[in-house]
Design a protein around this motif. Structure first.
Motif, PDB file in Angstrom:
ATOM      1  N   ASP A  27       0.745  -1.232  -0.236  1.00  0.00           N
ATOM      2  CA  ASP A  27      -0.044  -0.172  -0.032  1.00  0.00           C
ATOM      3  C   ASP A  27       0.862   1.235   0.067  1.00  0.00           C
ATOM      4  O   ASP A  27       0.384   2.307  -0.059  1.00  0.00           O
ATOM      5  CB  ASP A  27      -0.937  -0.048   1.305  1.00  0.00           C
ATOM      6  N   GLY A  28       2.202   1.185   0.081  1.00  0.00           N
ATOM      7  CA  GLY A  28       3.242   2.258  -0.128  1.00  0.00           C
ATOM      8  C   GLY A  28       3.112   3.205   1.345  1.00  0.00           C
ATOM      9  O   GLY A  28       3.827   4.346   1.248  1.00  0.00           O
ATOM     10  N   LYS A  29       2.684   2.538   2.444  1.00  0.00           N
ATOM     11  CA  LYS A  29       2.552   3.316   3.500  1.00  0.00           C
ATOM     12  C   LYS A  29       3.661   2.987   4.514  1.00  0.00           C
ATOM     13  O   LYS A  29       3.998   3.768   5.686  1.00  0.00           O
ATOM     14  CB  LYS A  29       1.104   3.174   4.174  1.00  0.00           C
ATOM     15  N   THR A  30       4.676   2.153   4.337  1.00  0.00           N
ATOM     16  CA  THR A  30       5.486   1.630   5.248  1.00  0.00           C
ATOM     17  C   THR A  30       6.703   1.132   4.507  1.00  0.00           C
ATOM     18  O   THR A  30       6.586   0.410   3.406  1.00  0.00           O
ATOM     19  CB  THR A  30       4.746   0.231   6.141  1.00  0.00           C
ATOM     20  N   ILE A  31       7.771   1.401   5.084  1.00  0.00           N
ATOM     21  CA  ILE A  31       9.169   0.900   4.546  1.00  0.00           C
ATOM     22  C   ILE A  31       9.959   0.039   5.484  1.00  0.00           C
ATOM     23  O   ILE A  31       9.718   0.278   6.821  1.00  0.00           O
ATOM     24  CB  ILE A  31      10.107   2.078   4.088  1.00  0.00           C
ATOM     25  N   SER A  32      10.705  -0.836   4.975  1.00  0.00           N
ATOM     26  CA  SER A  32      11.684  -1.223   5.966  1.00  0.00           C
ATOM     27  C   SER A  32      13.100  -0.984   5.479  1.00  0.00           C
ATOM     28  O   SER A  32      13.239  -0.693   4.251  1.00  0.00           O
ATOM     29  CB  SER A  32      11.524  -3.081   5.864  1.00  0.00           C
ATOM     30  N   PHE A  33      13.945  -0.892   6.451  1.00  0.00           N
ATOM     31  CA  PHE A  33      15.454  -0.582   6.191  1.00  0.00           C
ATOM     32  C   PHE A  33      16.391  -0.995   7.104  1.00  0.00           C
ATOM     33  O   PHE A  33      15.772  -1.457   8.145  1.00  0.00           O
ATOM     34  CB  PHE A  33      15.232   1.223   5.983  1.00  0.00           C
ATOM     35  N   ASP A  34      17.435  -0.824   6.746  1.00  0.00           N
ATOM     36  CA  ASP A  34      18.776  -1.454   7.732  1.00  0.00           C
ATOM     37  C   ASP A  34      19.462  -0.165   8.103  1.00  0.00           C
ATOM     38  O   ASP A  34      19.872   0.651   7.501  1.00  0.00           O
ATOM     39  CB  ASP A  34      19.407  -2.651   7.427  1.00  0.00           C
ATOM     40  N   GLU A  35      20.208  -0.381   9.227  1.00  0.00           N
ATOM     41  CA  GLU A  35      21.126   0.882   9.956  1.00  0.00           C
ATOM     42  C   GLU A  35      22.348  -0.077  10.198  1.00  0.00           C
ATOM     43  O   GLU A  35      22.317  -1.169  11.099  1.00  0.00           O
ATOM     44  CB  GLU A  35      20.632   1.188  11.073  1.00  0.00           C
ATOM     45  N   THR A  36      23.486   0.206   9.503  1.00  0.00           N
ATOM     46  CA  THR A  36      24.684  -0.508   9.554  1.00  0.00           C
ATOM     47  C   THR A  36      25.939   0.292   9.915  1.00  0.00           C
ATOM     48  O   THR A  36      26.989   0.027   9.689  1.00  0.00           O
ATOM     49  CB  THR A  36      25.085  -1.437   8.358  1.00  0.00           C
ATOM     50  N   GLY A  37      25.458   1.492  10.325  1.00  0.00           N
ATOM     51  CA  GLY A  37      26.470   2.396  10.738  1.00  0.00           C
ATOM     52  C   GLY A  37      26.949   2.499  11.978  1.00  0.00           C
ATOM     53  O   GLY A  37      26.708   1.410  12.649  1.00  0.00           O
ATOM     54  N   GLU A  38      27.458   3.385  12.515  1.00  0.00           N
ATOM     55  CA  GLU A  38      27.834   3.574  13.847  1.00  0.00           C
ATOM     56  C   GLU A  38      26.739   3.464  14.585  1.00  0.00           C
ATOM     57  O   GLU A  38      26.991   2.585  15.873  1.00  0.00           O
ATOM     58  CB  GLU A  38      28.481   5.107  14.286  1.00  0.00           C
ATOM     59  N   ALA A  39      25.468   3.860  14.640  1.00  0.00           N
ATOM     60  CA  ALA A  39      24.484   3.631  15.337  1.00  0.00           C
ATOM     61  C   ALA A  39      23.837   2.102  15.417  1.00  0.00           C
ATOM     62  O   ALA A  39      23.171   1.840  16.354  1.00  0.00           O
ATOM     63  CB  ALA A  39      23.096   4.731  15.158  1.00  0.00           C
ATOM     64  N   GLY A  40      24.135   1.475  14.402  1.00  0.00           N
ATOM     65  CA  GLY A  40      23.756   0.255  14.098  1.00  0.00           C
ATOM     66  C   GLY A  40      24.235  -0.851  15.057  1.00  0.00           C
ATOM     67  O   GLY A  40      23.901  -2.016  15.219  1.00  0.00           O
ATOM     68  N   GLY A  41      25.447  -0.663  15.706  1.00  0.00           N
ATOM     69  CA  GLY A  41      26.179  -1.401  16.696  1.00  0.00           C
ATOM     70  C   GLY A  41      26.907  -2.375  15.781  1.00  0.00           C
ATOM     71  O   GLY A  41      27.324  -2.271  14.559  1.00  0.00           O
ATOM     72  N   GLU A  42      27.327  -3.595  16.587  1.00  0.00           N
ATOM     73  CA  GLU A  42      28.216  -4.602  15.844  1.00  0.00           C
ATOM     74  C   GLU A  42      27.478  -5.295  14.723  1.00  0.00           C
ATOM     75  O   GLU A  42      28.105  -5.704  13.826  1.00  0.00           O
ATOM     76  CB  GLU A  42      28.458  -5.539  17.036  1.00  0.00           C
ATOM     77  N   THR A  43      26.194  -5.583  14.884  1.00  0.00           N
ATOM     78  CA  THR A  43      25.700  -6.499  13.957  1.00  0.00           C
ATOM     79  C   THR A  43      24.639  -5.665  13.058  1.00  0.00           C
ATOM     80  O   THR A  43      24.194  -6.219  12.038  1.00  0.00           O
ATOM     81  CB  THR A  43      24.964  -7.730  14.429  1.00  0.00           C
ATOM     82  N   GLY A  44      24.383  -4.371  13.250  1.00  0.00           N
ATOM     83  CA  GLY A  44      23.407  -3.615  12.640  1.00  0.00           C
ATOM     84  C   GLY A  44      22.136  -3.997  12.830  1.00  0.00           C
ATOM     85  O   GLY A  44      21.891  -4.838  13.823  1.00  0.00           O
ATOM     86  N   ALA A  45      21.073  -3.431  12.387  1.00  0.00           N
ATOM     87  CA  ALA A  45      19.700  -3.678  12.693  1.00  0.00           C
ATOM     88  C   ALA A  45      18.588  -3.217  11.671  1.00  0.00           C
ATOM     89  O   ALA A  45      18.992  -2.434  10.745  1.00  0.00           O
ATOM     90  CB  ALA A  45      19.487  -2.685  13.952  1.00  0.00           C
ATOM     91  N   ILE A  46      17.548  -4.036  11.792  1.00  0.00           N
ATOM     92  CA  ILE A  46      16.568  -3.963  10.719  1.00  0.00           C
ATOM     93  C   ILE A  46      15.210  -2.898  11.286  1.00  0.00           C
ATOM     94  O   ILE A  46      14.956  -3.222  12.452  1.00  0.00           O
ATOM     95  CB  ILE A  46      15.916  -5.071  10.109  1.00  0.00           C
ATOM     96  N   TYR A  47      14.867  -1.920  10.547  1.00  0.00           N
ATOM     97  CA  TYR A  47      13.653  -1.331  11.189  1.00  0.00           C
ATOM     98  C   TYR A  47      12.577  -1.170   9.997  1.00  0.00           C
ATOM     99  O   TYR A  47      12.861  -1.360   8.780  1.00  0.00           O
ATOM    100  CB  TYR A  47      13.928   0.243  11.233  1.00  0.00           C
ATOM    101  N   VAL A  48      11.303  -0.981  10.420  1.00  0.00           N
ATOM    102  CA  VAL A  48      10.330  -0.439   9.716  1.00  0.00           C
ATOM    103  C   VAL A  48       9.780   0.716  10.249  1.00  0.00           C
ATOM    104  O   VAL A  48       9.709   1.169  11.393  1.00  0.00           O
ATOM    105  CB  VAL A  48       8.868  -1.639   9.859  1.00  0.00           C
ATOM    106  N   ARG A  49       9.198   1.595   9.385  1.00  0.00           N
ATOM    107  CA  ARG A  49       8.832   3.013   9.558  1.00  0.00           C
ATOM    108  C   ARG A  49       7.482   3.475   8.639  1.00  0.00           C
ATOM    109  O   ARG A  49       7.820   3.159   7.469  1.00  0.00           O
ATOM    110  CB  ARG A  49       9.953   4.021   9.329  1.00  0.00           C
ATOM    111  N   PRO A  50       6.615   3.983   9.104  1.00  0.00           N
ATOM    112  CA  PRO A  50       5.496   4.696   8.399  1.00  0.00           C
ATOM    113  C   PRO A  50       6.012   5.560   7.537  1.00  0.00           C
ATOM    114  O   PRO A  50       6.718   6.306   7.971  1.00  0.00           O
ATOM    115  CB  PRO A  50       4.351   4.966   9.344  1.00  0.00           C
ATOM    116  N   MET A  51       5.278   5.623   6.367  1.00  0.00           N
ATOM    117  CA  MET A  51       5.726   6.773   5.535  1.00  0.00           C
ATOM    118  C   MET A  51       5.321   8.323   5.870  1.00  0.00           C
ATOM    119  O   MET A  51       5.805   9.421   5.240  1.00  0.00           O
ATOM    120  CB  MET A  51       5.422   6.523   4.004  1.00  0.00           C
ATOM    121  N   ASP A  52       4.750   8.317   6.959  1.00  0.00           N
ATOM    122  CA  ASP A  52       3.931   9.526   7.267  1.00  0.00           C
ATOM    123  C   ASP A  52       5.129  10.284   7.950  1.00  0.00           C
ATOM    124  O   ASP A  52       4.947  11.322   8.773  1.00  0.00           O
ATOM    125  CB  ASP A  52       2.790   9.194   8.052  1.00  0.00           C
ATOM    126  N   GLY A  53       6.245   9.482   8.795  1.00  0.00           N
ATOM    127  CA  GLY A  53       7.252  10.103   9.259  1.00  0.00           C
ATOM    128  C   GLY A  53       7.097   9.901  10.814  1.00  0.00           C
ATOM    129  O   GLY A  53       8.175  10.133  11.580  1.00  0.00           O
TER     130      GLY A  53
END
Length: 238
Positions: A197-223
């Protein structure tokens, strides 16, 4: 395409294609190269003599001061700059001499040939300068701020490195919205998928804030705030 050109100018002379890294031998008579051929990456020294081949990738090839060994960063996975430092001799025998790092880029020999210096980190993206002997003894040489990349060490032992300020972010246009929004969460947000439906995205964080293994997030497109899902298995290329 690897090409050669004199300092006096003129047209460059093509040497060989598919080259990603190259290094002159100490006497300037030959080159060591890292080449991508078909689905594999090769280390050649001199050009045409294959010493090592991998389905992963290799970076930052460096020839020892005596010309007898190559030092490389051996990355087991494509699109991931995690890996370890290895040496390769003239018969093609590879020896891993460092532990594994989640981000490892930049390599140089100490002038006496007793150590290989490199920039790496065990967690996040803030690489520091480390040194390792040929027998595998590691030490921290310099801890700075930010992401460091070792470029070279002079014959007088002067160290050249850069501080790389990298960031990855996400922008998106939500359903019904007229302008794009910044959907980034931390310092290395990489989008991976979007709901039907285009309302939610999934993404990963693998920089400094992601920690040793990184992490996966989901976030609504409304912010609305992102929700952490689970750790990733490896970091993204930085």
């Amino acid at each position: 395409m690897l090409a050669r050109q004199t300092l006096g100018g003129g047209a460059p002379r093509a040497t060989i294609d598919g080259v990603e890294y190259a290094e002159w031998s100490p006497d300037g008579s030959s080159l060591a190269v890292v080449r991508r051929v078909a689905a594999k990456v090769r280390v050649e020294y001199p050009i045409g003599k294959v010493l090592y081949e991998t389905p992963g990738w290799v970076s930052h090839v460096r020839i020892s001061p005596n010309g007898k060994l190559l030092a490389v960063v051996d990355h087991p996975y494509l699109s991931d700059d995690g890996g370890s430092v290895a040496t390769i001799d003239s018969s093609g025998s590879k020896k891993v001499i460092s532990t594994s790092y989640v981000s490892l880029q930049g390599l140089a020999w100490r002038p006496d040939g007793d150590e290989v210096w490199f920039t790496g980190t065990k967690s996040g993206s803030n690489r520091a300068i480390h040194a390792v002997t040929l027998q595998g003894k590691e030490r921290l040489a310099y801890l700075g701020t930010g992401t460091l990349t070792l470029q070279d060490i002079s014959k007088q032992s002067r160290v050249l490195f850069t501080r790389d300020d990298w960031r990855a972010g996400i922008t998106g246009l939500a359903p019904g919205a007229k302008t794009e929004s910044d959907l980034s969460w931390h310092d290395w947000s990489i989008p991976r998928d979007i709901s039907d439906d285009g309302k939610t995205i999934s993404f990963d964080e693998t920089g400094e804030a992601g920690g040793e293994t990184g992490a996966i997030y989901v976030r609504p497109m409304d912010g609305s705030p992102a929700v952490r899902s689970r750790p990733t298995v490896s970091g993204s290329l930085r």
